[in-house]
Write a protein that holds these residues in place. Structure first.
Motif, mmCIF file in Angstrom:
data_model
loop_
_atom_site.group_PDB
_atom_site.id
_atom_site.type_symbol
_atom_site.label_atom_id
_atom_site.label_comp_id
_atom_site.label_asym_id
_atom_site.label_seq_id
_atom_site.Cartn_x
_atom_site.Cartn_y
_atom_site.Cartn_z
ATOM 1 N N MET B 19 104.989 29.109 68.048
ATOM 2 C CA MET B 19 104.123 29.386 69.067
ATOM 3 C C MET B 19 102.574 29.250 68.353
ATOM 4 S SD MET B 19 105.192 29.761 72.059
ATOM 5 C CE MET B 19 104.092 30.727 72.846
ATOM 6 N N THR B 20 102.476 28.925 67.133
ATOM 7 C CA THR B 20 101.195 28.694 66.671
ATOM 8 C C THR B 20 100.034 27.797 67.134
ATOM 9 O OG1 THR B 20 102.185 27.181 64.845
ATOM 10 C CG2 THR B 20 101.807 29.721 64.344
ATOM 11 N N GLU B 21 100.628 26.566 67.608
ATOM 12 C CA GLU B 21 99.711 25.796 68.192
ATOM 13 C C GLU B 21 99.779 25.207 69.543
ATOM 14 O OE1 GLU B 21 99.259 22.120 65.622
ATOM 15 O OE2 GLU B 21 100.234 23.323 64.091
ATOM 16 N N GLN B 63 114.758 22.663 76.230
ATOM 17 C CA GLN B 63 113.622 23.020 75.212
ATOM 18 C C GLN B 63 112.288 22.160 75.402
ATOM 19 O OE1 GLN B 63 116.429 22.452 71.833
ATOM 20 N NE2 GLN B 63 116.346 24.677 71.530
ATOM 21 N N ILE B 64 112.494 20.900 75.856
ATOM 22 C CA ILE B 64 111.283 20.251 76.021
ATOM 23 C C ILE B 64 110.816 20.885 77.250
ATOM 24 C CG2 ILE B 64 110.461 17.871 76.938
ATOM 25 C CD1 ILE B 64 111.257 17.668 74.050
ATOM 26 N N ILE B 65 111.049 21.092 78.310
ATOM 27 C CA ILE B 65 110.415 21.905 79.303
ATOM 28 C C ILE B 65 109.746 23.162 78.999
ATOM 29 C CG2 ILE B 65 110.731 22.971 81.436
ATOM 30 C CD1 ILE B 65 111.404 20.004 82.004
ATOM 31 N N ARG B 66 110.679 23.956 78.073
ATOM 32 C CA ARG B 66 110.123 25.286 77.343
ATOM 33 C C ARG B 66 108.778 24.902 76.788
ATOM 34 N NH1 ARG B 66 109.112 29.672 79.007
ATOM 35 N NH2 ARG B 66 109.588 31.614 77.750
ATOM 36 N N LEU B 67 108.967 23.629 75.988
ATOM 37 C CA LEU B 67 107.478 23.468 75.278
ATOM 38 C C LEU B 67 106.308 23.106 75.993
ATOM 39 C CD1 LEU B 67 109.100 21.061 72.241
ATOM 40 C CD2 LEU B 67 108.283 23.424 71.964
ATOM 41 N N VAL B 68 106.832 22.510 77.226
ATOM 42 C CA VAL B 68 105.699 22.383 78.076
ATOM 43 C C VAL B 68 105.105 23.634 78.792
ATOM 44 C CG1 VAL B 68 105.000 20.818 80.269
ATOM 45 C CG2 VAL B 68 106.341 19.893 78.347
ATOM 46 N N GLN B 69 106.110 24.430 79.099
ATOM 47 C CA GLN B 69 105.872 25.599 79.652
ATOM 48 C C GLN B 69 104.831 26.616 78.928
ATOM 49 O OE1 GLN B 69 109.793 27.393 80.522
ATOM 50 N NE2 GLN B 69 109.630 26.802 82.588
ATOM 51 N N LEU B 70 105.206 26.587 77.813
ATOM 52 C CA LEU B 70 104.143 27.057 76.969
ATOM 53 C C LEU B 70 103.086 26.713 76.105
ATOM 54 C CD1 LEU B 70 107.464 28.777 74.871
ATOM 55 C CD2 LEU B 70 105.971 29.945 76.357
ATOM 56 N N GLY B 71 103.086 25.400 76.432
ATOM 57 C CA GLY B 71 101.734 24.727 76.036
ATOM 58 C C GLY B 71 101.902 24.091 74.429
ATOM 59 N N LYS B 73 102.111 21.494 72.601
ATOM 60 C CA LYS B 73 101.739 20.311 72.624
ATOM 61 C C LYS B 73 102.418 19.273 71.606
ATOM 62 C CE LYS B 73 97.850 17.111 73.661
ATOM 63 N NZ LYS B 73 96.258 17.259 74.005
ATOM 64 N N ASN B 74 102.049 19.574 70.464
ATOM 65 C CA ASN B 74 102.344 18.736 69.240
ATOM 66 C C ASN B 74 103.758 18.587 69.157
ATOM 67 O OD1 ASN B 74 99.915 17.815 68.511
ATOM 68 N ND2 ASN B 74 99.439 19.485 66.805
ATOM 69 N N ALA B 75 104.472 19.505 69.269
ATOM 70 C CA ALA B 75 105.992 19.515 69.272
ATOM 71 C C ALA B 75 106.504 18.718 70.035
ATOM 72 C CB ALA B 75 106.558 20.980 69.166
ATOM 73 N N ALA B 76 106.117 18.771 71.714
ATOM 74 C CA ALA B 76 106.866 17.994 72.329
ATOM 75 C C ALA B 76 106.339 16.498 72.397
ATOM 76 C CB ALA B 76 106.021 18.703 73.804
ATOM 77 N N LEU B 77 105.146 16.395 72.042
ATOM 78 C CA LEU B 77 104.580 14.964 72.111
ATOM 79 C C LEU B 77 105.348 14.294 71.051
ATOM 80 C CD1 LEU B 77 100.727 14.734 73.432
ATOM 81 C CD2 LEU B 77 102.806 14.793 74.600
ATOM 82 N N SER B 78 105.486 14.766 69.755
ATOM 83 C CA SER B 78 105.999 14.093 68.655
ATOM 84 C C SER B 78 107.413 14.386 68.988
ATOM 85 C CB SER B 78 105.601 14.608 67.467
ATOM 86 O OG SER B 78 105.515 16.174 67.155
ATOM 87 N N SER B 79 108.163 14.702 69.881
ATOM 88 C CA SER B 79 109.728 15.021 69.570
ATOM 89 C C SER B 79 110.345 13.627 69.920
ATOM 90 C CB SER B 79 110.163 15.815 70.802
ATOM 91 O OG SER B 79 110.003 15.268 72.021
ATOM 92 N N SER B 80 111.555 13.426 69.322
ATOM 93 C CA SER B 80 112.651 12.259 69.393
ATOM 94 C C SER B 80 113.027 12.050 70.921
ATOM 95 C CB SER B 80 113.402 12.089 68.625
ATOM 96 O OG SER B 80 114.754 13.131 69.087
ATOM 97 N N SER B 81 113.078 13.414 71.692
ATOM 98 C CA SER B 81 113.866 13.406 72.915
ATOM 99 C C SER B 81 113.211 12.689 74.000
ATOM 100 C CB SER B 81 113.947 15.046 73.312
ATOM 101 O OG SER B 81 114.062 15.711 72.250
ATOM 102 N N ILE B 82 111.735 12.874 74.030
ATOM 103 C CA ILE B 82 110.907 12.148 75.081
ATOM 104 C C ILE B 82 111.374 10.730 75.050
ATOM 105 C CG2 ILE B 82 109.326 14.041 75.202
ATOM 106 C CD1 ILE B 82 107.343 12.184 73.639
#
Lengths: 285, 200
Positions: B19-21, B63-71, B73-82
């Motif tokens: 949750m650091t970023e 988990q992608i949705i969770r990353l977006v809920q928590l903001g 950003k970097n983890a979501a945008l650089s994930s392979s899942s998207i």
């Protein structure tokens, strides 16, 4: 044919049926002619945008399908053969119906008013109506007991805004039964084929395809039939199983059940040759 | 997804989200772009249970949705899942909250591109670019050219060479494109976007 009424549709073939799946397109026309259904290809149609455009480029993805809506003459429904093209066209129509600003933009782009009443249907809706009317009972020679696994892929799944649109799960089985085939119960009828991953991450798509093809072998299917031209291609090109289960377009089986198909060159275009099966079943000479 | 040998096939899934970023504006931005309210999700994981490609993703769809809920950003945008998500809508069909996952994934990919995030699946991105370029050029997709250009883009000209040959033999791949006649209609849709992004 029981359906004497002459029906006319604007027809959107889409890129797959225009190119890689010409056999799908031609067998569809053949079937429709036999049922007095005239398909008028949309003049100068363009790609619906496919999966790639909405993945990376919002604006063209939103507006590409709208040009096709504008090309559709009033007074007759617009029919798409490919489930994904249908979804793109229908979604675009729904968005325009809901948004006045977008309708203004549509008018500016295409120089005509948006038609809120344009009916957009899939080939499966037409099939469903024909099935209701008992149109398949007259198909001779039928499919002679062929064991078929009907594959829908992600055609059954749609975005939440389209939840209340008609769903055609079970329609292929119903039609196959009236054509004298044996539709099979199996576990992979709605498992996604991988779409573009077949090109860009074939390792991933091949796993999905292997599951689907093995599922068909498990129930001793003689062939698989698909609702979508892209699924058909992906199952053929990414199958690594030694046993080669042929994969048909649904329109091909419809034509075959009318005794049409041998000598048309459709089956020569398949990467998994279905002709040995068709000869064994005496469906082609 | 535990295999008979007791190993988790999902491999390197993170036990917890760093949750650091976090960027609070990120949630709003993705909601705006996708037209989805991600806070409707209560993490029931139905989406990931049904996802045909979850095992190939670094974060599962929920988990992608969770990353977006928590903001995050970097983890979501650089994930392979998207990139691996094909938008098959299997998840949305089962989602009790009717979340349009494909729209969220579209929004994340497009944000990743506009913000210059690290693209975890450059092959998939390259392929999409070639398809879109083909539509831009012809108004329709020309599959042979897409595959050739895609192979060049990833410096692997002979990928799927045998398959390509078989498809040519079977006349599945046309040498020449099927084209729209009134190409200015198509080009203006691509220009429109450029004009809008310069203005914005």
């Amino acid at each position: 044919m029981p359906d004497k009424k002459f029906l006319e549709f604007s027809y959107f073939p889409g890129c797959s049926l225009e190119t890689t799946a010409k056999e799908n397109n031609r067998s569809l026309y053949t079937f429709c002619e036999r049922h007095n259904i005239a398909l008028k290809e949309l003049d100068d149609w363009n790609c619906c945008g496919s999966s790639s455009t909405h993945s990376i480029d919002h604006d063209p993805a939103k507006w590409l399908p709208t040009r096709n809506l504008a090309l559709a003459p009033p007074g007759r429904p617009l029919m798409a053969a490919c489930p994904n093209c249908y979804m793109r066209l229908k979604l675009a129509h729904m968005i325009l119906n809901q948004n006045g600003d977008d309708r203004e933009e549509y008018k500016r782009l295409w120089g005509r008013d948006f038609d809120p009443d344009l009916r957009i249907i899939t080939f499966f809706e037409l099939l469903s109506d024909l099935a209701e009317a008992g149109a398949f009972e007259t198909h001779k020679p039928g499919l002679k007991g062929m064991r078929v696994a009907a594959y829908y892929g992600c055609m059954l799944a749609r975005p939440p805004v389209m939840r209340h649109e008609r769903n055609f799960y079970g329609l292929m089985e119903k039609v196959l039964l009236s054509l004298g085939a044996e539709p099979l119960k199996w576990g992979y009828s709605a498992r996604c084929c991988g779409t573009f991953l077949a090109a860009s991450r074939p390792d991933i798509a091949a796993r999905s395809v292997a599951d689907i093809m093995a599922g068909a072998e498990q129930v001793r299917a003689e062939c698989i039939v698909t609702a979508c031209a892209m699924c058909q291609m992906n199952l053929e090109i990414r199958s690594r199983l030694p046993g080669k289960t042929p994969v048909f377009h649904f329109s091909e089986l419809l034509a075959l059940s009318l005794g049409i198909g041998g000598g048309k060159g459709w089956f020569r275009r398949h990467l998994i040759d279905p002709r040995p099966l068709l000869r064994a079943r005496k469906l082609i000479g | 997804m535990v295999e008979s040998d007791g190993k988790n096939r999902l491999g390197a899934l993170p036990d917890c989200i760093e949750m650091t970023e976090t960027e609070p504006g990120f949630t709003t931005e993705i909601n705006r772009r996708s037209g989805v309210n991600v806070d409707l999700c209560w993490q029931c994981k139905t989406c990931s249970g049904g996802c045909p490609f979850a095992e190939s993703m670094d974060y599962h769809p929920n988990q992608i949705i969770r990353l977006v809920q928590l903001g995050v950003k970097n983890a979501a945008l650089s994930s392979s899942s998207i990139w691996i998500c094909v938008g098959c809508h299997t998840c949305s069909t089962a989602c009790p909250q009717a979340i349009d996952m494909a729209a969220v994934m579209d929004a994340l990919r497009q944000t990743a591109i506009t913000e210059g995030a690290a693209i975890a699946e450059p092959h998939i991105h390259d392929f999409h670019k070639e398809v879109v370029n083909s539509i831009h050029r012809y108004g329709r997709t020309h599959k042979l050219e897409i595959m050739l250009r895609y192979n060049l883009a990833r410096r692997n000209p002979f990928a799927d060479f045998n398959l390509g040959l078989r498809m040519l033999q079977k006349r599945k791949l046309d040498l020449l494109p099927s084209k729209v006649r009134r190409m200015p209609d198509i080009r203006k849709l691509f220009k429109k976007k450029k004009a809008a992004s310069h203005a914005g």
